[in-house]
Design an enzyme around this catalytic site. Structure first.
Site, PDB file in Angstrom:
ATOM      1  N   GLY A  71      30.817 -14.008 -18.107  1.00 12.33           N
ATOM      2  CA  GLY A  71      30.524 -14.011 -16.677  1.00 12.33           C
ATOM      3  C   GLY A  71      29.930 -12.727 -16.121  1.00 12.33           C
ATOM      4  N   GLN A  72      29.712 -11.743 -17.000  1.00 13.51           N
ATOM      5  CA  GLN A  72      29.194 -10.492 -16.442  1.00 13.51           C
ATOM      6  C   GLN A  72      27.762 -10.676 -15.953  1.00 13.51           C
ATOM      7  OE1 GLN A  72      29.207  -8.640 -20.625  1.00 13.51           O
ATOM      8  NE2 GLN A  72      27.740  -7.431 -19.483  1.00 13.51           N
ATOM      9  N   ARG A  73      27.379  -9.868 -14.998  1.00 11.14           N
ATOM     10  CA  ARG A  73      26.107 -10.039 -14.313  1.00 11.14           C
ATOM     11  C   ARG A  73      24.928 -10.125 -15.280  1.00 11.14           C
ATOM     12  NH1 ARG A  73      24.544  -9.522  -9.042  1.00 11.14           N
ATOM     13  NH2 ARG A  73      26.498  -8.751  -8.222  1.00 11.14           N
TER      14      ARG A  73
ATOM     15  N   THR B 218      26.214  -4.697 -24.430  1.00 10.92           N
ATOM     16  CA  THR B 218      27.166  -3.972 -23.600  1.00 10.92           C
ATOM     17  C   THR B 218      28.131  -3.196 -24.494  1.00 10.92           C
ATOM     18  OG1 THR B 218      28.319  -6.074 -23.479  1.00 10.92           O
ATOM     19  CG2 THR B 218      27.078  -5.419 -21.544  1.00 10.92           C
TER      20      THR B 218
END
Lengths: 167, 313
Positions: A71-73, B218
Site C-alpha cells: 500500500g505504500q505510495r 525501498t
C-alpha cells in the site's frame, strides 16, 4: 467474517467457483494481517509488503485466491495491474490513522473510477477499531469520509455494496 | 511417506546396535567418532548436537537439560564457560568412559561444539526478545536509534522534522517510519543500524542501488523483510551452517547482524542482476533469493563472506 460469507453465498452460482479477492488500502492498514488471518496463519511476524502477497484459502466450499498488494505510495500506481477478473475488492482502512483518512478516501475514490472495477462488490474493512484512537475518531470520521462515499459514489458505480465491519 | 516412517522407526531400534557395533570395532564412542572424523564447524557441531539430542543415557540427558537451563537463565556466556562447561564435559567423559589423558584433542573439540550449540540457542532467545520489542516512538532510546540510522545513511542532509517525507529516501513507506517495523520490532531497526554503522561503504553502495531510476526499491522496507528472512533461517536451524562455520566467533548478536548484512548485500546484487520490471517483482525475486540461500546453507562446507572490498571499485 459473516458479512464476507454472505456476499460469497450470493455469488455462489457455481459451487466449484474460484474467487479472486483483492486487498487494497494504504500502507499499515492491515492488509497482510487480514490475509494471514484468512489463511489462519500467525499474524505476529508481519513485515511491510514490498510488492504483493498471494494465498489460496479454502472457505465454505470456495477457493479464495487472495491478493494482497502493498500500500505504500510508490507502488499504488501498480494496483491497477491487479484489477482484472477481480470478484471482490476489500478496501482496508486503518481507523486509528486519523491523519490519513482523507488520503485513504481519495485513493478509494480513484479506484472506483476505474472501469475494470465496475460491478465488483466492494467491502470497506474498517480495521483497528479496537485501538483507542480508532474508537475516538471513528464515529465522527466514519460519517465524514466513509458514508460520504456511499452517497456520492453509489449512483455512479452501481452494484457496489458498502460495509464496515469490526475485526 | 510410509517408507520414511518405517525407516525412522527402524533407525530408532537399530541405532543402539549400530552404535554398539561401531564402538566395539573402533573403540570410540559416537561423540568421539564425530569429533575425530567430521570436519570442524557446521558438520561436526551439527552431528554432535544430533547425537546428544538422541542420546538415551541418563547423564547425557541431564547435561543437555542443565545447559538448556543456563540458556533460559541467560547465563550461558563466555565468562561463565569454565563454570558451566568443565563439569558438563567431565560428566560426559565419565558416562562414555573416555580417558581424558588419551583424548585431550577430543575434549578441546567437543567443548567447542558445546559452546557453539548452546550459544546458538541463547542467540535464538535474544533475537526473539528483540523482535518482540515493538518500536515505540514514545521511548527516547528507540527514537535515538532511528535518528542515528538517518545520520549514518544520509550524513550530508539533516532531517527537517521527525515526521517528514525524507524518510522515503532511505526506503520507509511514508512520513513516519514507526509503523514500518511491524512484527520484526526493534530487531529490524538494529539490523539496519548495524549494516549502516559496521559496513558504511557496502550499505551506502546498496542504498545508492535502491535509488536506481529503473531498478530502484525501498531500502528500509526490503531490509525489514530481510530481517524476517534472517530470523526464520535462525529459528529453523538453517543458519547453523553460517554460525558454526564462523571460526573466530561464537554465535551471538553481532554474528546475527553480520549474517543479515551478508543477506542484504547479496540480495541487492541478485535484484540488480535480475533487472526487474518494477517493484512488484519483489516477491518472486525474494523467494528465489531465499531458495538460493537455503541451498547454500544446506551444504555444511559453505562459508559466507561479504566481499566488501570489491564494491569500492
Amino acid at each position: 467474517m459473516m458479512g464476507l460469507l454472505n456476499i460469497l453465498k450470493k455469488l455462489r452460482s457455481n459451487p466449484e467457483k474460484e474467487l479472486r479477492l483483492l486487498l487494497l488500502g494504504l500502507d499499515n492498514a492491515g492488509k497482510t494481517t487480514l490475509l494471514k488471518q484468512l489463511a489462519s496463519e500467525d499474524v505476529n511476524h508481519v513485515t511491510p509488503t514490498a510488492g504483493f502477497n498471494i494465498k489460496s484459502v479454502l472457505s465454505s466450499g470456495f477457493k479464495l485466491n487472495v491478493w494482497d498488494i502493498g500500500g505504500q505510495r510508490k507502488i499504488r500506481p501498480y494496483w491497477r495491474n491487479y484489477f482484472e477478473n477481480t470478484d471482490i475488492l476489500i478496501y482496508v482502512v486503518d481507523c486509528s490513522d486519523h491523519q490519513r483518512l482523507e488520503e485513504t478516501s481519495q485513493e478509494l475514490a480513484e479506484l472506483l473510477q476505474d472501469d475494470k472495477l465496475r460491478n465488483v462488490p466492494l467491502l470497506v474493512y474498517a480495521n483497528k477499531q479496537d485501538l483507542t484512537t480508532g474508537e475516538k475518531h471513528l464515529n465522527k470520521d466514519k460519517r465524514k469520509y466513509l458514508t460520504s462515499f456511499n452517497n456520492e459514489k453509489k449512483p455512479k458505480s452501481q452494484n457496489l455494496e458498502f460495509f464496515a465491519w469490526v475485526l | 511417506m510410509v517408507f520414511f516412517n518405517l525407516w525412522s522407526v527402524l533407525q530408532w531400534y537399530l541405532r543402539p546396535f549400530i552404535k554398539w557395533f561401531l564402538r566395539k570395532t573402533t573403540r570410540l564412542c559416537e561423540l568421539q567418532r564425530i569429533c575425530y572424523g567430521d570436519k570442524p564447524g557446521a558438520e561436526r557441531s551439527r552431528n554432535v548436537e544430533k547425537s546428544l539430542m538422541l542420546s538415551r543415557t541418563r547423564d547425557v540427558k541431564q547435561v543437555v537439560s542443565y545447559l538448556d537451563n543456563t540458556v533460559l537463565e541467560r547465563s550461558f556466556v563466555p565468562r561463565n564457560f569454565p563454570e558451566i562447561l568443565n563439569p558438563s564435559v567431565a560428566i560426559i567423559l565419565r558416562a562414555k568412559k573416555i580417558n581424558p589423558k588419551l583424548h585431550e584433542l577430543f575434549i578441546v573439540s567437543f567443548r567447542r561444539c558445546l559452546a557453539q550449540i548452546w550459544s546458538y540457542r541463547l542467540l535464538l532467545e535474544e533475537v526473539e526478545e528483540m523482535r518482540k520489542t515493538h518500536y515505540d516512538s514514545s521511548l527516547p532510546e528507540h527514537e535515538e536509534k532511528l535518528l542515528k540510522l538517518w545520520s549514518l545513511l544520509v550524513p550530508n542532509e539533516d532531517l527537517e522534522s521527525r515526521v517528514t517525507k525524507q524518510w522515503q529516501y532511505i526506503g520507509f513507506q511514508g512520513d513516519d517510519p514507526k509503523t514500518d517495523f511491524r512484527g520484526m520490532g526493534l530487531l529490524g531497526l538494529e539490523n539496519l543500524l548495524f549494516f549502516a554503522s559496521e559496513y558504511p561503504q557496502a550499505s551506502s553502495h546498496v542504498l545508492s542501488h535502491s535509488h536506481h531510476p529503473k531498478y530502484g526499491y525501498t531500502y528500509a522496507v526490503v531490509g525489514i523483510n530481510l530481517t524476517s528472512m534472517a530470523y526464520y533461517l535462525l529459528k529453523d536451524g538453517s543458519a547453523k551452517t553460517y554460525m558454526f562455520n564462523a571460526r573466530q566467533y561464537l554465535p551471538n548478536m553481532n554474528l546475527f547482524h553480520k549474517f543479515y548484512c551478508y543477506l542484504f548485500y547479496e540480495f541487492d546484487k541478485m535484484w540488480i542482476e535480475s533487472k526487474p520490471e518494477n517493484m512488484m517483482e519483489f516477491s518472486i525475486i525474494f523467494k528465489k533469493f531465499e531458495n538460493a540461500i537455503r541451498n547454500e546453507l544446506a551444504d555444511p562446507a559453505s562459508v559466507f563472506r561479504i566481499n566488501i572490498e570489491v564494491d569500492t571499485i
